[in-house]
Design an enzyme around this catalytic site. Structure first.
Site, PDB file in Angstrom:
ATOM      1  N   GLU A   1     -32.217   1.872 105.564  1.00 45.53           N
ATOM      2  CA  GLU A   1     -32.000   3.286 105.868  1.00 45.53           C
ATOM      3  C   GLU A   1     -33.338   3.984 106.137  1.00 45.53           C
ATOM      4  O   GLU A   1     -33.474   4.769 107.061  1.00 45.53           O
ATOM      5  CB  GLU A   1     -31.272   3.909 104.678  1.00 45.53           C
ATOM      6  CG  GLU A   1     -30.724   5.293 104.915  1.00 45.53           C
ATOM      7  CD  GLU A   1     -29.983   5.816 103.682  1.00 45.53           C
ATOM      8  OE1 GLU A   1     -29.889   5.082 102.666  1.00 45.53           O
ATOM      9  OE2 GLU A   1     -29.504   6.966 103.724  1.00 45.53           O
TER      10      GLU A   1
ATOM     11  N   ASP B   1     -31.654  16.233 104.504  1.00 45.81           N
ATOM     12  CA  ASP B   1     -31.073  16.952 103.369  1.00 45.81           C
ATOM     13  C   ASP B   1     -32.063  17.562 102.372  1.00 45.81           C
ATOM     14  O   ASP B   1     -31.922  18.700 101.980  1.00 45.81           O
ATOM     15  CB  ASP B   1     -30.137  16.014 102.589  1.00 45.81           C
ATOM     16  CG  ASP B   1     -29.089  15.348 103.476  1.00 45.81           C
ATOM     17  OD1 ASP B   1     -29.012  15.676 104.674  1.00 45.81           O
ATOM     18  OD2 ASP B   1     -28.349  14.492 102.961  1.00 45.81           O
TER      19      ASP B   1
HETATM   20  C1  2M8 Z   1     -27.495  11.576 104.581  1.00 47.87           C
HETATM   21  O1  2M8 Z   1     -26.728  12.712 104.248  1.00 47.87           O
HETATM   22  C2  2M8 Z   1     -25.507  12.613 103.505  1.00 47.87           C
HETATM   23  C3  2M8 Z   1     -24.827  13.957 103.615  1.00 47.87           C
HETATM   24  O2  2M8 Z   1     -24.545  14.221 104.977  1.00 47.87           O
HETATM   25  C4  2M8 Z   1     -25.710  12.237 102.054  1.00 47.87           C
HETATM   26  O3  2M8 Z   1     -26.864  12.066 101.607  1.00 47.87           O
HETATM   27  O4  2M8 Z   1     -24.723  12.102 101.354  1.00 47.87           O
HETATM   28  C5  2M8 Z   1     -28.548  12.028 105.595  1.00 47.87           C
HETATM   29  O5  2M8 Z   1     -29.569  11.078 105.721  1.00 47.87           O
HETATM   30  C6  2M8 Z   1     -27.910  12.323 106.958  1.00 47.87           C
HETATM   31  O6  2M8 Z   1     -28.894  12.566 107.916  1.00 47.87           O
HETATM   32  C7  2M8 Z   1     -27.005  11.181 107.421  1.00 47.87           C
HETATM   33  O7  2M8 Z   1     -26.312  11.566 108.560  1.00 47.87           O
HETATM   34  C8  2M8 Z   1     -26.025  10.764 106.329  1.00 47.87           C
HETATM   35  C9  2M8 Z   1     -25.252   9.498 106.688  1.00 47.87           C
HETATM   36  O8  2M8 Z   1     -26.119   8.485 107.127  1.00 47.87           O
HETATM   37  O9  2M8 Z   1     -26.706  10.518 105.097  1.00 47.87           O
END
Ligand code: 2M8
Length: 415
Positions: free
Chosen positions: A377, A148
């Site tokens: 994470e 992101d």
């Molecule tokens: C993160 O992205 C989400 C939006 O999709 C967020 O920050 O709210 C990223 O690390 C993405 O790669 C990942 O798929 C998601 C859920 O783990 O979190």
């Protein structure tokens, strides 16, 4: 932990505290990790993804199967409901195709291929038809890349004037979130792009002209190439010779476009391309290293890419850092920390290209990192300190994948 993150007996949330819904590429990584030990659960994980597929073939980034608080933007912000399923209006890299072949290789069940061949083909066709320009696929939101707040997006985001959108973040409740998550500057633009697409009814034809974020992300392109190869393999197993050849050719078309147009010799890496402004986004990120996973680089590019990897991404106590450059912040999200999914992509890619020792080193470092610091994470590459959510599903799932002593690279069969 994976059991407790599973919902309704079918899909797994990335983490209970931060991401309480189903995410597209998270579910794919989780299915890869579960394929050997819990194949029936891996299959369910993929089934629920496919159940939310849009009529046009897109598989959404988020699927809101049930109500849950604590996440912005939730279903109320996206305002999308199709056939009774609430989803977001964008996608994520198509790792799911590889998850299907992984499950097949583990179970030997042809029914797996029969079940998923159609939906996966429609998904990749959607990428080709709705989201490609001159053989490169493009994304229209940083969330679609999965990385992101990568510094690579900054020049594109700087060109966006978001005004002062009204919204409330939910992710800052997590301890130390201010130091680890993307900033408000990024979120203002994330929200702007979301609302612009919503106002235009998620219409790809309109957004192809209008969206200020139209980027051929090298990670998505490399994963797309690999997905086309995996789909070709599915057709081979099913005896569809014509389609086997067709998808191999499509993989090669995009691979060639990446080699020709995304190589940045000064960085010794592949980079992304901004279609809106017509420029390369010259940043040294792990996204370029993941080109190995797509089998992209030619011999000369590969040699230089590996030199770059050793010097700039494996220089810390633990590899691979996600970014090397001026904006590096070893604690912040996709700006430096080690992530387990990108380590998986790079190590699979190294195996794919016959660099087993280098692949093994990344696997060993990842296992050590997890065993000493938990299923986080992401991790600081120097101190190894856990960052983000501490019960993160793909970290656990890919750990299971690596732990298996009879581990062999799945990649060889698709070459
Ligand atoms: C993160 O992205 C989400 C939006 O999709 C967020 O920050 O709210 C990223 O690390 C993405 O790669 C990942 O798929 C998601 C859920 O783990 O979190």
């Amino acid at each position: 932990m994976l059991e407790s993150n599973r919902r309704e007996g079918s899909y797994t949330v990335p983490s209970e505290d931060l991401y309480p819904f189903q995410w597209n590429w998270d579910s794919a990584f989780i299915a890869v990790g579960l394929a050997k030990e819990r194949p029936e659960k891996a299959e369910k994980e993929l089934e629920s993804l496919v159940e939310a597929q849009w009529d046009n073939g897109m598989i959404p980034q988020i699927i809101f199967w049930q109500e849950a608080g604590g996440y912005f933007p939730g279903p109320g912000e996206w305002q999308i409901e199709r056939d009774g399923v609430k989803t977001s209006g964008i996608t994520q890299p198509p790792v799911a195709v590889h998850a299907v072949t992984e499950l097949y290789r583990e179970t030997g069940e042809e029914s797996v291929l029969e079940k998923f061949a159609g939906p996966m083909e429609r998904y990749l066709e959607w990428w080709r038809e709705e989201r490609s320009i001159d053989d490169l696929v493009y994304v229209r939101h940083p969330w679609e890349t999965g990385m992101d707040d990568s510094p690579a997006w900054e020049p594109v985001m700087e060109d966006i004037e978001p005004g002062s959108p009204d919204y409330e973040r939910e992710d800052l409740q997590l301890e130390d979130a201010e130091d680890e998550r993307p900033g408000d500057w990024d979120y203002d633009r994330y929200v702007y792009l979301l609302r612009q697409a919503r106002e235009n009814d998620w219409d790809e034809n309109t957004l192809r002209e209008l969206s200020p974020f139209r980027v051929a992300d090298v990670l998505t392109n490399s994963i797309f190439v690999r997905a086309c190869r995996e789909l070709s393999y599915i057709h081979r197993q099913l005896g569809n010779t014509r389609k086997e050849r067709e998808w191999r050719r499509k993989a090669e078309e995009t691979a060639e476009a990446i080699r020709d147009r995304l190589w940045e010799s000064e960085l010794r890496n592949f980079v992304s391309y901004d279609f809106a402004a017509g420029r390369k986004l010259r940043e040294n990120t792990v996204a370029g290293l993941a080109s190995l996973y797509g089998g992209i680089p030619d011999a000369d590019q590969e040699e230089k890419l590996l030199q770059n990897m050793e010097k700039n991404f494996m220089e810390h106590r633990y590899g691979c850092a996600t970014y090397s450059g001026e904006e590096q912040d070893l604690d912040r999200y996709w700006r430096g920390p080690v992530w387990i999914n990108t380590n998986w992509l790079v190590s699979e890619g190294l195996d794919y290209r016959g660099h087993e020792t280098k692949a093994e080193r990344i696997r060993e470092q990842s296992i050590e990192l997890i065993e000493e610091n938990g299923f986080s994470e992401y991790f600081n590459p120097e101190s190894a300190e856990p960052r983000g959510s501490d019960r993160f599903s793909w970290t656990a799932a890919l750990y299971l994948y690596w732990l298996d002593e009879s581990y062999t690279s799945s990649s060889m069969s698709t070459q």
